[in-house]
Design an enzyme around this catalytic site. Structure first.
Site, PDB file in Angstrom:
ATOM      1  N   LYS A 125      33.297 -33.424   8.178  1.00  0.00           N
ATOM      2  CA  LYS A 125      34.096 -34.332   9.004  1.00  0.00           C
ATOM      3  C   LYS A 125      33.221 -34.972  10.069  1.00  0.00           C
ATOM      4  CE  LYS A 125      33.906 -31.600  12.794  1.00  0.00           C
ATOM      5  NZ  LYS A 125      33.286 -31.995  14.099  1.00  0.00           N
TER       6      LYS A 125
ATOM      7  N   ASP B  81      37.813 -25.392  14.248  1.00  0.00           N
ATOM      8  CA  ASP B  81      37.797 -26.591  13.401  1.00  0.00           C
ATOM      9  C   ASP B  81      38.410 -26.366  12.024  1.00  0.00           C
ATOM     10  OD1 ASP B  81      36.568 -27.927  15.431  1.00  0.00           O
ATOM     11  OD2 ASP B  81      34.597 -28.061  14.483  1.00  0.00           O
TER      12      ASP B  81
END
Length: 395
Positions: free
Chosen positions: A92, A219
């Site tokens: 990401k 995350d």
């Protein structure tokens, strides 16, 4: 197309599968090519390389596909519903990252637009006949293969939450660099939870997997979104949003060899010197007008640039050399990846300057997933093949 490589001024060398002499590890990075043995030009021959002395390396032929298939065939005899699974584990970027507060527990509250991109690892899972332990191998040296690895942590967590007694043989084909601010390890953990749930006949819902995953890292829950999310809290509060940016918008990732310590970056963070921009306003601007330099704010850049001054210089050089090539240039996460949005090509100085000869480069695009399905590797990446040298075999 999303491809990744390290820059190297020496020509690409395809080593013999018997003995490798006087070659550094970085000399044999895979560029989508296969290594062949002397008997067949069609057979891929992955290998393990072990240092014998400072001047010589010896490789031991090891074929993970053969091993994984043998293990799976043993399980197939027991009529298991799923015995093997290959999944894409994408990373990401943080399109913007605001740090809004320091909490009493020592963590920081953030507000960030997380988005999955097309650079990622490939993880092969095989259900093991063993009911004792997981076995992990990888193509990259230095990656822990025990319960320090987030893949193993995720599998242990799944067994704890569900009571499952399934163990796995796992091979991690690693393409996402570590210490990059790209969430590669967090993605691996989320992918392992998803895989374990497939093997166990969906004992958990996606929502449960997402909630459990916060125990592994802040995350990890994001990767159970559809790929674009507004994340708050420590990052574990995930709000799915419609993808605000076109999937065909290209980008280039530039990561020097040096990594930034996340703990050190946060230690140097001064909240009174962070941006005052409202994160909801930033999100609205991106959704309405797309990418621009003024909205791609990362409050961790100043402390990261203190930790690694060369990273600040890299960003400044990319900005000055871009000549409008990129709509925005910014650091992802806590570093040390610099992202240029708008073009897949790095500036020419990255090729010309010896300072950047070992830099990691990758082009990428934004990526999402369909509900009830995991992320799919882009066809152009899949066709390139995978890295074929391994840091450690499984006994």
């Amino acid at each position: 197309m999303a491809s990744s490589h390290f820059l190297c001024h020496s020509p690409i060398f395809h080593p013999s599968p018997n003995i490798i002499e006087n070659r550094s590890l970085s000399s044999f990075r895979s560029h989508g090519s296969s290594f062949f043995d002397s008997k067949s030009r069609n057979q891929r021959t992955p290998f393990v390389r072990l240092m014998v002395s400072a001047r010589k390396q010896v490789e031991i032929v090891y074929n993970p596909d053969e091993r994984i298939n043998k293990l799976a065939d043993e399980v197939d005899k027991e009529a298991a519903p799923v015995s093997r699974l290959t999944l894409f584990s994408p990373c990401k970027i943080n399109v913007f990252l605001r740090i809004t507060n320091k909490r009493e527990d020592g963590f920081h509250d953030l507000a960030s637009l997380f988005h999955v991109i097309s650079l990622g690892d490939v993880i092969k899972f095989s259900l093991s006949p063993s009911k004792a332990q997981d076995r992990l191998s990888t193509n990259v040296p230095g990656v822990p293969l025990d319960d320090r690895n987030l893949i193993i942590k995720a599998l242990n967590l799944y067994r704890k939450k569900t009571g499952s007694n399934n163990f796995f043989w796992i091979h991690l084909d690693k393409k996402v660099p570590t210490g990059a601010g790209l969430g590669g390890g967090s993605s691996n953990a989320a992918t392992a939870l998803w895989a374990a749930n497939q093997f166990n006949g969906f004992l958990a819902t996606e929502k449960e997997l997402q909630e459990w995953s916060s125990e592994i890292g802040s995350d990890v829950p994001f990767f159970f979104s559809q790929g674009a999310a507004y994340c708050t809290g420590r990052g574990e509060v995930v709000q799915n949003i419609p993808p605000p940016l076109p999937f065909d918008l290209p980008m280039v990732l530039i990561k020097p060899q040096q990594a930034c310590s996340t703990a050190e970056v946060y230690k140097r963070l001064q909240l009174d010197r962070t941006s005052k921009a409202d994160p909801v306003t930033l999100l609205e601007k991106i959704s309405r007008n797309g990418i621009s330099q003024d909205v791609c704010i990362n409050d961790l850049e100043p402390p990261a640039f203190e930790v690694l001054p060369s990273l600040k210089r890299l960003k400044q050089r990319v900005l000055s050399a871009s000549c409008g090539q990129y709509g925005a240039v910014f650091m992802s996460g806590s570093g040390s990846t610099i992202v240029g949005i708008g073009s897949p090509d790095p500036p020419q100085f990255v090729y010309d300057d010896d300072e950047y000869k070992d830099v990691f480069l990758s082009e990428a695009n934004f990526l999402t997933r369909e509900e009830n399905n995991w992320y799919t590797e882009p066809a152009s990446r899949s066709a390139c093949g995978s890295s074929s040298h391994f840091s450690q075999s499984i006994e």
